[in-house]
Design a protein around this motif. Sequence first.
Motif, PDB file in Angstrom:
ATOM      1  N   VAL A   6     -20.640  -7.406  10.789  1.00  0.00           N
ATOM      2  CA  VAL A   6     -20.563  -6.003  10.371  1.00  0.00           C
ATOM      3  C   VAL A   6     -19.115  -5.563  10.201  1.00  0.00           C
ATOM      4  N   PHE A   7     -18.177  -6.322  10.737  1.00  0.00           N
ATOM      5  CA  PHE A   7     -16.766  -5.985  10.619  1.00  0.00           C
ATOM      6  C   PHE A   7     -16.142  -6.474   9.315  1.00  0.00           C
ATOM      7  N   ALA A   8     -16.771  -7.434   8.646  1.00  0.00           N
ATOM      8  CA  ALA A   8     -16.185  -8.070   7.465  1.00  0.00           C
ATOM      9  C   ALA A   8     -15.778  -7.079   6.373  1.00  0.00           C
ATOM     10  N   PRO A   9     -16.635  -6.127   5.973  1.00  0.00           N
ATOM     11  CA  PRO A   9     -16.209  -5.201   4.913  1.00  0.00           C
ATOM     12  C   PRO A   9     -14.975  -4.376   5.296  1.00  0.00           C
ATOM     13  N   ALA A  10     -14.907  -3.929   6.537  1.00  0.00           N
ATOM     14  CA  ALA A  10     -13.749  -3.143   6.983  1.00  0.00           C
ATOM     15  C   ALA A  10     -12.491  -3.998   7.006  1.00  0.00           C
ATOM     16  N   ILE A  11     -12.619  -5.216   7.475  1.00  0.00           N
ATOM     17  CA  ILE A  11     -11.459  -6.115   7.543  1.00  0.00           C
ATOM     18  C   ILE A  11     -10.944  -6.421   6.146  1.00  0.00           C
ATOM     19  N   GLU A  12     -11.842  -6.672   5.213  1.00  0.00           N
ATOM     20  CA  GLU A  12     -11.443  -6.924   3.828  1.00  0.00           C
ATOM     21  C   GLU A  12     -10.807  -5.682   3.209  1.00  0.00           C
ATOM     22  N   GLY A  13     -11.380  -4.511   3.504  1.00  0.00           N
ATOM     23  CA  GLY A  13     -10.880  -3.259   2.949  1.00  0.00           C
ATOM     24  C   GLY A  13      -9.485  -2.906   3.413  1.00  0.00           C
ATOM     25  N   ILE A  14      -9.143  -3.294   4.616  1.00  0.00           N
ATOM     26  CA  ILE A  14      -7.818  -3.005   5.177  1.00  0.00           C
ATOM     27  C   ILE A  14      -6.721  -3.554   4.268  1.00  0.00           C
ATOM     28  N   LYS A  15      -7.005  -4.646   3.604  1.00  0.00           N
ATOM     29  CA  LYS A  15      -6.009  -5.292   2.745  1.00  0.00           C
ATOM     30  C   LYS A  15      -5.617  -4.428   1.542  1.00  0.00           C
ATOM     31  N   THR A  16      -6.453  -3.463   1.183  1.00  0.00           N
ATOM     32  CA  THR A  16      -6.196  -2.644  -0.011  1.00  0.00           C
ATOM     33  C   THR A  16      -5.742  -1.229   0.305  1.00  0.00           C
ATOM     34  N   VAL A  17      -5.528  -0.926   1.565  1.00  0.00           N
ATOM     35  CA  VAL A  17      -5.222   0.442   1.979  1.00  0.00           C
ATOM     36  C   VAL A  17      -3.789   0.861   1.649  1.00  0.00           C
ATOM     37  N   LYS A  18      -2.851  -0.057   1.714  1.00  0.00           N
ATOM     38  CA  LYS A  18      -1.444   0.288   1.479  1.00  0.00           C
ATOM     39  C   LYS A  18      -1.040   0.055   0.028  1.00  0.00           C
ATOM     40  N   ASP A  20       1.984  -0.629  -2.894  1.00  0.00           N
ATOM     41  CA  ASP A  20       3.076  -1.611  -2.943  1.00  0.00           C
ATOM     42  C   ASP A  20       4.304  -1.124  -2.188  1.00  0.00           C
ATOM     43  N   GLN A  21       4.430   0.206  -2.058  1.00  0.00           N
ATOM     44  CA  GLN A  21       5.560   0.792  -1.327  1.00  0.00           C
ATOM     45  C   GLN A  21       5.266   0.959   0.167  1.00  0.00           C
ATOM     46  N   GLY A  22       4.060   0.574   0.599  1.00  0.00           N
ATOM     47  CA  GLY A  22       3.710   0.639   2.007  1.00  0.00           C
ATOM     48  C   GLY A  22       3.080   1.951   2.452  1.00  0.00           C
ATOM     49  N   GLU A  23       2.783   2.838   1.515  1.00  0.00           N
ATOM     50  CA  GLU A  23       2.152   4.115   1.861  1.00  0.00           C
ATOM     51  C   GLU A  23       0.636   3.930   1.930  1.00  0.00           C
ATOM     52  N   ILE A  24       0.003   4.636   2.839  1.00  0.00           N
ATOM     53  CA  ILE A  24      -1.446   4.534   2.981  1.00  0.00           C
ATOM     54  C   ILE A  24      -2.113   5.432   1.945  1.00  0.00           C
ATOM     55  N   MET A  25      -2.939   4.816   1.107  1.00  0.00           N
ATOM     56  CA  MET A  25      -3.622   5.543   0.049  1.00  0.00           C
ATOM     57  C   MET A  25      -4.910   6.158   0.587  1.00  0.00           C
ATOM     58  N   SER A  26      -5.169   7.375   0.196  1.00  0.00           N
ATOM     59  CA  SER A  26      -6.298   8.145   0.734  1.00  0.00           C
ATOM     60  C   SER A  26      -7.650   7.498   0.469  1.00  0.00           C
ATOM     61  N   GLN A  27      -7.969   7.260  -0.797  1.00  0.00           N
ATOM     62  CA  GLN A  27      -9.304   6.767  -1.142  1.00  0.00           C
ATOM     63  C   GLN A  27      -9.624   5.408  -0.510  1.00  0.00           C
ATOM     64  N   PRO A  28      -8.753   4.411  -0.604  1.00  0.00           N
ATOM     65  CA  PRO A  28      -9.060   3.134   0.058  1.00  0.00           C
ATOM     66  C   PRO A  28      -9.198   3.274   1.581  1.00  0.00           C
ATOM     67  N   PHE A  29      -8.370   4.132   2.189  1.00  0.00           N
ATOM     68  CA  PHE A  29      -8.472   4.358   3.631  1.00  0.00           C
ATOM     69  C   PHE A  29      -9.840   4.922   3.989  1.00  0.00           C
ATOM     70  N   TYR A  74      -2.025   9.915  -1.436  1.00  0.00           N
ATOM     71  CA  TYR A  74      -1.587   9.312  -0.174  1.00  0.00           C
ATOM     72  C   TYR A  74      -1.934  10.230   0.991  1.00  0.00           C
ATOM     73  N   LEU A  75      -2.293   9.635   2.127  1.00  0.00           N
ATOM     74  CA  LEU A  75      -2.652  10.428   3.308  1.00  0.00           C
ATOM     75  C   LEU A  75      -1.511  11.339   3.741  1.00  0.00           C
ATOM     76  N   TYR A  76      -0.292  10.864   3.574  1.00  0.00           N
ATOM     77  CA  TYR A  76       0.868  11.663   3.967  1.00  0.00           C
ATOM     78  C   TYR A  76       0.862  13.015   3.264  1.00  0.00           C
ATOM     79  N   SER A  77       0.489  13.039   1.996  1.00  0.00           N
ATOM     80  CA  SER A  77       0.504  14.301   1.247  1.00  0.00           C
ATOM     81  C   SER A  77      -0.546  15.276   1.770  1.00  0.00           C
ATOM     82  N   LEU A  78      -1.682  14.775   2.257  1.00  0.00           N
ATOM     83  CA  LEU A  78      -2.695  15.648   2.863  1.00  0.00           C
ATOM     84  C   LEU A  78      -2.119  16.350   4.093  1.00  0.00           C
ATOM     85  N   VAL A  79      -1.464  15.559   4.932  1.00  0.00           N
ATOM     86  CA  VAL A  79      -0.874  16.091   6.155  1.00  0.00           C
ATOM     87  C   VAL A  79       0.296  17.016   5.834  1.00  0.00           C
TER      88      VAL A  79
END
Length: 103
Positions: A6-18, A20-29, A74-79
Amino acid sequence: MEGTTVFAPAIEGIKTVKSDQGEIMSQPFLEVCKHILPVIDKFGAAMALVKSDIGGNISRLESKYASNPSRFNYLYSLVQVEVETKTAKSSSSCTNGLLWLTR
């Protein structure tokens, strides 16, 4: 499928969250967060309230993101917007929801 959990989809998804500049993107997160809900189901009905709370936080952030996807990419912009408007500490803020999702 052998080896799939049950963890596999979340683990795979983590790879797409950031980005290229290292910022956390809202939708993938938020998509990764949604993958956690089936994991909570495995703990049974006693965790229904926790699942509901997590789902509510995801929905809150999704609504804010959907209101202006380019601005809130990006999540930062929400905050940042909530800090600037002094609403970040509200119990119904996206910042508060994000805090609980990351716990």
